[in-house]
Design a protein around this motif. Sequence first.
Motif, PDB file in Angstrom:
ATOM      1  N   THR A  11      33.437  56.173  25.008  1.00  0.00           N
ATOM      2  CA  THR A  11      31.977  55.999  24.993  1.00  0.00           C
ATOM      3  C   THR A  11      31.285  54.726  24.677  1.00  0.00           C
ATOM      4  N   ILE A  12      31.471  54.169  23.747  1.00  0.00           N
ATOM      5  CA  ILE A  12      30.753  52.907  23.092  1.00  0.00           C
ATOM      6  C   ILE A  12      31.301  51.642  24.013  1.00  0.00           C
ATOM      7  N   HIS A  15      29.507  52.059  27.451  1.00  0.00           N
ATOM      8  CA  HIS A  15      27.970  51.863  27.242  1.00  0.00           C
ATOM      9  C   HIS A  15      27.924  50.264  27.338  1.00  0.00           C
ATOM     10  N   THR A  19      25.713  47.757  30.314  1.00  0.00           N
ATOM     11  CA  THR A  19      24.486  46.789  30.038  1.00  0.00           C
ATOM     12  C   THR A  19      24.907  45.349  29.914  1.00  0.00           C
ATOM     13  N   CYS A  24      24.152  46.115  24.227  1.00  0.00           N
ATOM     14  CA  CYS A  24      23.972  47.493  24.018  1.00  0.00           C
ATOM     15  C   CYS A  24      23.689  47.862  22.576  1.00  0.00           C
ATOM     16  N   GLY A  26      23.426  51.723  19.907  1.00  0.00           N
ATOM     17  CA  GLY A  26      23.595  53.094  19.580  1.00  0.00           C
ATOM     18  C   GLY A  26      23.731  53.634  18.177  1.00  0.00           C
ATOM     19  N   PRO A  44      24.274  56.870  22.409  1.00  0.00           N
ATOM     20  CA  PRO A  44      23.697  55.581  22.932  1.00  0.00           C
ATOM     21  C   PRO A  44      22.302  55.513  23.085  1.00  0.00           C
ATOM     22  N   THR A  45      21.636  54.402  22.547  1.00  0.00           N
ATOM     23  CA  THR A  45      20.227  54.256  22.766  1.00  0.00           C
ATOM     24  C   THR A  45      19.739  53.008  23.764  1.00  0.00           C
ATOM     25  N   HIS A 100      26.731  48.226  18.494  1.00  0.00           N
ATOM     26  CA  HIS A 100      26.193  47.171  19.365  1.00  0.00           C
ATOM     27  C   HIS A 100      27.240  46.298  19.886  1.00  0.00           C
TER      28      HIS A 100
END
Length: 157
Positions: A11-12, A15, A19, A24, A26, A44-45, A100
Amino acid sequence: MLNLSSHHLQTIQAHAESTYPEECCGLLLGHLSSDTKMLIEVLPTENSWDGEMVDVLQVVDDSSEGKFSKRNRFSIAPQVMLKAQKNARDRNLNIIGIYHSHTDHPAIPSEFDRAIAWMEYSYIIVSVRQGSACDLKSWTLDDNHQFQPEEILTVSL
């Protein structure tokens, strides 16, 4: 030590790749004990870094005036942090860290990363080179506010 699943890593990394060439960011939600952290959810943000952040955080690193952008800085909006904290608390979880990416740079914390870091949090940094995630490391602050490598243990959840 940070315990997580391979799904969390995927997932990280996904993400971070999505980006690129911007950083990125989160949140890491889970459980914190005296010597280990158990990651339960990756959240994620949006990277909310903008021109106003340069003025606010100039005191942290004034060596590169005017060179800050989402390509080399990240920020999580305070309202996003607050909402995530409330949501985590409602689910008996804690924010245990932040992740990040570093675009075309190693997964090693910068002076800026250190200056804005909080004790007890895990800081996962994923290096993304030419659009592909290639290295991922976790860091924690010691008692002297210096980053130290944190062991990552991939577990089945």
